[in-house]
Design a protein around this motif. Structure first.
Motif, PDB file in Angstrom:
ATOM      1  N   PRO A   7       1.120  -1.287  -0.101  1.00 43.68           N
ATOM      2  CA  PRO A   7      -0.114   0.126  -0.022  1.00 43.68           C
ATOM      3  C   PRO A   7       0.980   1.282   0.038  1.00 43.68           C
ATOM      4  CG  PRO A   7       0.355  -0.925   2.284  1.00 43.68           C
ATOM      5  CD  PRO A   7       0.997  -1.949   1.428  1.00 43.68           C
ATOM      6  N   ILE A   8       2.212   1.487  -0.091  1.00 41.29           N
ATOM      7  CA  ILE A   8       2.995   2.324   0.314  1.00 41.29           C
ATOM      8  C   ILE A   8       3.323   2.969  -1.463  1.00 41.29           C
ATOM      9  CG2 ILE A   8       5.259   3.249   0.796  1.00 41.29           C
ATOM     10  CD1 ILE A   8       5.378   1.021   2.756  1.00 41.29           C
ATOM     11  N   PRO A   9       2.812   4.408  -1.625  1.00 42.16           N
ATOM     12  CA  PRO A   9       3.017   4.908  -2.771  1.00 42.16           C
ATOM     13  C   PRO A   9       4.431   4.629  -3.380  1.00 42.16           C
ATOM     14  CG  PRO A   9       1.676   6.217  -1.747  1.00 42.16           C
ATOM     15  CD  PRO A   9       2.406   5.009  -0.858  1.00 42.16           C
ATOM     16  N   ALA A  10       4.639   4.193  -4.669  1.00 41.03           N
ATOM     17  CA  ALA A  10       5.910   4.469  -5.385  1.00 41.03           C
ATOM     18  C   ALA A  10       6.335   5.972  -5.455  1.00 41.03           C
ATOM     19  CB  ALA A  10       5.932   3.606  -6.509  1.00 41.03           C
ATOM     20  N   ARG A  11       7.898   6.201  -5.657  1.00 40.11           N
ATOM     21  CA  ARG A  11       8.296   7.379  -6.119  1.00 40.11           C
ATOM     22  C   ARG A  11       7.688   8.022  -7.270  1.00 40.11           C
ATOM     23  NH1 ARG A  11      13.227   7.510  -6.970  1.00 40.11           N
ATOM     24  NH2 ARG A  11      13.495   5.338  -7.540  1.00 40.11           N
ATOM     25  N   MET A  12       7.286   9.197  -7.396  1.00 37.13           N
ATOM     26  CA  MET A  12       6.742   9.685  -8.534  1.00 37.13           C
ATOM     27  C   MET A  12       7.981   9.623  -9.661  1.00 37.13           C
ATOM     28  SD  MET A  12       3.667  10.563  -8.558  1.00 37.13           S
ATOM     29  CE  MET A  12       3.078  10.279  -7.075  1.00 37.13           C
ATOM     30  N   ALA A  13       9.174   9.739  -9.308  1.00 39.96           N
ATOM     31  CA  ALA A  13      10.012   9.706 -10.405  1.00 39.96           C
ATOM     32  C   ALA A  13      10.042   8.354 -11.163  1.00 39.96           C
ATOM     33  CB  ALA A  13      11.441   9.808  -9.873  1.00 39.96           C
ATOM     34  N   ASP A  14       9.462   7.080 -10.510  1.00 41.81           N
ATOM     35  CA  ASP A  14       9.673   5.835 -11.097  1.00 41.81           C
ATOM     36  C   ASP A  14       8.375   5.699 -11.795  1.00 41.81           C
ATOM     37  OD1 ASP A  14      11.979   5.268  -9.867  1.00 41.81           O
ATOM     38  OD2 ASP A  14      10.893   4.530  -8.043  1.00 41.81           O
ATOM     39  N   ILE A  15       7.273   6.320 -11.429  1.00 41.30           N
ATOM     40  CA  ILE A  15       6.093   6.242 -12.012  1.00 41.30           C
ATOM     41  C   ILE A  15       5.489   7.119 -13.218  1.00 41.30           C
ATOM     42  CG2 ILE A  15       3.368   6.397 -11.489  1.00 41.30           C
ATOM     43  CD1 ILE A  15       4.400   5.741  -8.473  1.00 41.30           C
ATOM     44  N   ASP A  16       6.001   8.483 -13.164  1.00 39.21           N
ATOM     45  CA  ASP A  16       5.349   9.541 -13.980  1.00 39.21           C
ATOM     46  C   ASP A  16       6.541   9.731 -15.308  1.00 39.21           C
ATOM     47  OD1 ASP A  16       4.105  11.312 -15.007  1.00 39.21           O
ATOM     48  OD2 ASP A  16       4.648  12.733 -13.805  1.00 39.21           O
ATOM     49  N   PRO A  17       6.608   8.988 -16.388  1.00 41.20           N
ATOM     50  CA  PRO A  17       7.359   9.138 -17.515  1.00 41.20           C
ATOM     51  C   PRO A  17       7.003  10.575 -18.292  1.00 41.20           C
ATOM     52  CG  PRO A  17       6.085   7.566 -18.003  1.00 41.20           C
ATOM     53  CD  PRO A  17       5.579   7.802 -16.875  1.00 41.20           C
ATOM     54  N   ILE A  18       5.905  11.218 -17.899  1.00 36.91           N
ATOM     55  CA  ILE A  18       5.489  12.397 -18.578  1.00 36.91           C
ATOM     56  C   ILE A  18       5.843  13.571 -17.683  1.00 36.91           C
ATOM     57  CG2 ILE A  18       3.223  12.285 -17.629  1.00 36.91           C
ATOM     58  CD1 ILE A  18       2.251  13.444 -20.305  1.00 36.91           C
ATOM     59  N   LYS A  19       6.519  14.615 -18.393  1.00 39.29           N
ATOM     60  CA  LYS A  19       6.651  15.696 -17.508  1.00 39.29           C
ATOM     61  C   LYS A  19       5.400  16.669 -17.285  1.00 39.29           C
ATOM     62  CE  LYS A  19      11.343  15.394 -17.761  1.00 39.29           C
ATOM     63  NZ  LYS A  19      12.062  15.168 -16.228  1.00 39.29           N
ATOM     64  N   THR A  20       4.838  16.697 -16.082  1.00 40.56           N
ATOM     65  CA  THR A  20       4.002  17.629 -15.728  1.00 40.56           C
ATOM     66  C   THR A  20       4.235  18.810 -15.549  1.00 40.56           C
ATOM     67  OG1 THR A  20       4.170  16.918 -13.393  1.00 40.56           O
ATOM     68  CG2 THR A  20       2.732  15.753 -14.754  1.00 40.56           C
ATOM     69  N   ALA A  21       3.412  19.959 -15.921  1.00 40.30           N
ATOM     70  CA  ALA A  21       3.644  21.572 -15.489  1.00 40.30           C
ATOM     71  C   ALA A  21       2.973  21.849 -14.367  1.00 40.30           C
ATOM     72  CB  ALA A  21       3.043  22.132 -16.851  1.00 40.30           C
ATOM     73  N   ALA A  22       3.280  23.263 -13.863  1.00 43.85           N
ATOM     74  CA  ALA A  22       2.657  23.871 -13.052  1.00 43.85           C
ATOM     75  C   ALA A  22       1.044  24.273 -13.500  1.00 43.85           C
ATOM     76  CB  ALA A  22       3.250  25.241 -12.723  1.00 43.85           C
ATOM     77  N   VAL A  23       0.203  24.349 -12.431  1.00 45.30           N
ATOM     78  CA  VAL A  23      -1.176  24.219 -12.803  1.00 45.30           C
ATOM     79  C   VAL A  23      -1.582  25.889 -13.411  1.00 45.30           C
ATOM     80  CG1 VAL A  23      -3.463  24.557 -11.739  1.00 45.30           C
ATOM     81  CG2 VAL A  23      -1.804  23.044 -10.814  1.00 45.30           C
ATOM     82  N   PRO A  24      -1.778  25.922 -14.517  1.00 45.93           N
ATOM     83  CA  PRO A  24      -2.008  27.231 -15.209  1.00 45.93           C
ATOM     84  C   PRO A  24      -3.265  27.829 -14.460  1.00 45.93           C
ATOM     85  CG  PRO A  24      -2.626  25.247 -16.952  1.00 45.93           C
ATOM     86  CD  PRO A  24      -2.381  24.660 -15.510  1.00 45.93           C
ATOM     87  N   LYS A  25      -2.650  29.256 -14.676  1.00 45.31           N
ATOM     88  CA  LYS A  25      -3.590  30.325 -13.796  1.00 45.31           C
ATOM     89  C   LYS A  25      -4.574  30.801 -14.827  1.00 45.31           C
ATOM     90  CE  LYS A  25      -0.116  31.885 -10.469  1.00 45.31           C
ATOM     91  NZ  LYS A  25       0.750  30.905 -10.633  1.00 45.31           N
ATOM     92  N   SER A  26      -4.663  30.704 -15.936  1.00 44.54           N
ATOM     93  CA  SER A  26      -5.885  31.103 -16.735  1.00 44.54           C
ATOM     94  C   SER A  26      -5.917  30.238 -17.937  1.00 44.54           C
ATOM     95  CB  SER A  26      -5.479  32.796 -17.068  1.00 44.54           C
ATOM     96  OG  SER A  26      -4.385  32.717 -17.932  1.00 44.54           O
ATOM     97  N   GLY A  27      -6.696  30.612 -19.064  1.00 50.03           N
ATOM     98  CA  GLY A  27      -6.946  29.763 -20.197  1.00 50.03           C
ATOM     99  C   GLY A  27      -8.006  28.583 -19.943  1.00 50.03           C
ATOM    100  N   TRP A  28      -7.760  27.785 -20.916  1.00 54.27           N
ATOM    101  CA  TRP A  28      -8.633  26.568 -21.058  1.00 54.27           C
ATOM    102  C   TRP A  28      -7.909  25.371 -20.749  1.00 54.27           C
ATOM    103  CZ3 TRP A  28     -14.063  26.019 -21.400  1.00 54.27           C
ATOM    104  CH2 TRP A  28     -14.634  27.236 -21.591  1.00 54.27           C
ATOM    105  N   ALA A  29      -8.407  24.232 -20.294  1.00 56.74           N
ATOM    106  CA  ALA A  29      -7.792  23.208 -20.208  1.00 56.74           C
ATOM    107  C   ALA A  29      -8.803  22.001 -20.585  1.00 56.74           C
ATOM    108  CB  ALA A  29      -7.331  22.909 -18.908  1.00 56.74           C
ATOM    109  N   ILE A  30      -8.191  20.766 -20.589  1.00 58.16           N
ATOM    110  CA  ILE A  30      -8.989  19.437 -21.075  1.00 58.16           C
ATOM    111  C   ILE A  30      -8.773  18.487 -19.843  1.00 58.16           C
ATOM    112  CG2 ILE A  30      -9.203  17.618 -22.588  1.00 58.16           C
ATOM    113  CD1 ILE A  30      -8.602  19.265 -24.931  1.00 58.16           C
ATOM    114  N   GLN A  31      -9.942  17.930 -19.302  1.00 57.05           N
ATOM    115  CA  GLN A  31      -9.861  17.071 -18.206  1.00 57.05           C
ATOM    116  C   GLN A  31      -9.991  15.657 -18.643  1.00 57.05           C
ATOM    117  OE1 GLN A  31     -11.036  17.915 -14.306  1.00 57.05           O
ATOM    118  NE2 GLN A  31     -11.764  16.301 -14.018  1.00 57.05           N
ATOM    119  N   VAL A  32      -9.044  14.656 -18.515  1.00 59.96           N
ATOM    120  CA  VAL A  32      -9.157  13.249 -19.037  1.00 59.96           C
ATOM    121  C   VAL A  32      -9.788  12.385 -17.921  1.00 59.96           C
ATOM    122  CG1 VAL A  32      -7.779  13.790 -20.884  1.00 59.96           C
ATOM    123  CG2 VAL A  32      -6.732  13.066 -18.802  1.00 59.96           C
ATOM    124  N   ALA A  33      -9.456  12.867 -16.731  1.00 59.16           N
ATOM    125  CA  ALA A  33      -9.863  11.899 -15.340  1.00 59.16           C
ATOM    126  C   ALA A  33      -9.692  12.689 -14.081  1.00 59.16           C
ATOM    127  CB  ALA A  33      -8.824  10.899 -15.345  1.00 59.16           C
TER     128      ALA A  33
END
Length: 456
Positions: free
Chosen positions: A357-383
């Motif tokens: 039940p212990i979460p794995a390290r994000m570096a091992d799990i997340d092969p996609i680079k995530t950005a900071a949360v945009p403060k304006s504009g439009w976004a698409i939510q997938v989940a």
């Protein structure tokens, strides 16, 4: 005379010590895997009385891998019994089903097999494509079928189980317990005795191929009549066995084995040790309450009426801004490349380092680079998900499916609170207009990716 008595006493003590040593050694042999392997869990249940004969980490969360197909088959048997489908009914393979990674039958998109062939392929080859095809046939979509699976699990008393797909391919949110798998094993025999013999199939002919059962205990251990094997790198080697000897009957579960052989050897030892201790008398009622929800007394406490209803998933439409729902990570939403499970094939390269039940390290799990949360504009939510790991998995999968549409977008997660629980939105930002976001979302939907546009 005293010397003779002393020698007799000494021999008795020595014999007692020897017997105790053997007993301790045998016990150590059985429980040792719990200390050496954090993925390990096991249970032996008397299938006549429901009594637990052996237990080690039996209520701890574990990845079920292809043991998941036991529930897929349960719902298939239920549909057969009700007359909704027949053994001769055609199971159509969608592109989604045909694209599942091995092991699989290899049916092309648009092709089909009979329900009975699909059943045989699950109990022997553990075919992932056939599992998904059955799910789509019975549930309309695999995501909907996963909701049905989890709801059925609750009705059977499997309170520690959540399903997210029909085949057991890696998903960080899909988990069960050894005890729940034993409950499901007992339920399959009790509720569908007319179909249970499928699990003892040693092999079956499919076209020019003869597909052998992955369960190597069939024919090796007297009395073993099923049920299912499973393997992913995250789960280790799993096995549920049903065994009978005269009037004695047990169901045993081993999860997290380090190899197929060590798992099989450990299961064999559990069977040899605990089958003789099982009761020869059976109670009058089924141990597991039927999926229809009868509230009969059960030693395993499978009383659907007593389960907390908030844990039972309620199928809903795609997520909306007004009523955000936690999305299910199905095979459509989790990276499918090189994730196959099941012994008999090469060890898979799982793209996520899942841990439970212990979460794995994000570096091992997340092969996609995530950005900071945009403060304006439009976004698409997938989940959205209560697991950040799962939310990022959605982003990765979506980017792999539709990278051309999202080349200029920035993936990110953001949190929100609902009902005292923190959830993680999986979004792609950077759209400068409503039309740009809507048009991209519509294109994603044509790729069968659920989404909606939202202004930041």
């Amino acid at each position: 005379m005293r010397q003779i008595l002393a020698r007799i006493a000494h021999r008795a003590v020595s014999s007692a010590k020897s017997t105790l040593a053997v007993a301790i050694a045998a016990t150590a042999l059985i429980v040792a895997p719990a200390h050496a392997n954090p993925k390990y869990a096991a249970i032996v249940v008397d299938a006549n009385t429901g009594k637990t004969l052996f237990s080690s980490s039996a209520d701890e969360a574990r990845f079920p891998a292809s043991l998941t197909k036991m529930m897929t088959l349960y719902l298939t048997f239920e549909a057969l019994e009700s007359g909704r489908i027949k053994k001769s009914s055609k199971v159509l393979f969608s592109k989604n089903a045909a694209n599942e990674p091995p092991t699989k039958l290899g049916v092309k998109a648009g092709g089909s097999v009979t329900v009975e062939t699909a059943i045989y392929s699950l109990v022997t080859k553990s075919a992932n494509d056939a599992s998904t095809a059955l799910a789509e046939m019975l549930g309309g979509s695999e995501a909907e079928f996963a909701r049905m699976m989890t709801t059925k699990a609750r009705q059977l008393g499997m309170t520690g189980t959540i399903f997210r797909n029909a085949n057991g391919l890696p998903n960080p949110a899909q988990h069960s317990t050894a005890r729940d798998m034993a409950t499901l094993g007992i339920a399959l025999r009790e509720h569908f005795p007319q179909y249970y013999d499928y699990f003892s199939t040693r092999s079956f002919q499919y076209g020019k191929q003869r597909l052998a059962n992955h369960n190597r205990l069939l024919g090796r251990i007297k009395g073993v009549d099923g049920i299912k094997t499973g393997y992913t790198r995250a789960s280790g080697f799993n096995l549920v066995s049903s065994v009978s000897d005269g009037n004695r009957r047990i169901v045993a579960v081993v999860m997290g084995g380090k190899s197929g052989k060590s798992r099989d050897d450990h299961m064999a030892e559990l069977i040899r040790t605990y089958l003789p201790k099982a009761s020869t008398r059976r109670g009058g009622n089924d141990l597991v309450a039927s999926a229809a929800g009868e509230t009969r007394k059960s030693p395993i406490k499978a009383l659907a009426a007593l389960l907390p209803t908030k844990n039972a998933p309620k199928p809903k439409a795609a997520p909306r801004v007004e009523d955000e729902e936690v999305a299910f990570a199905t095979a459509d939403n989790v990276p499918a490349a090189n994730v196959q499970e099941e012994e008999g094939s090469a060890e898979p390269e799982v793209p996520f380092a899942y841990a439970e039940p212990i979460p794995a390290r994000m570096a091992d799990i997340d092969p996609i680079k995530t950005a900071a949360v945009p403060k304006s504009g439009w976004a698409i939510q997938v989940a959205s998900s209560p697991s950040e790991v799962e939310a990022r998995a959605f982003l990765t999968r979506t980017n792999r499916q539709a990278g051309d549409l999202l080349a200029s977008a920035s993936p990110f997660t953001e949190t929100f609170e609902k009902g005292g629980v923190t959830y993680y939105r999986a979004r792609f930002g950077g759209f400068d207009s409503k039309n740009a976001a809507w048009n991209t979302c519509n294109a994603l939907k044509r790729k069968k990716i659920d989404c909606y546009a939202v202004q930041q």
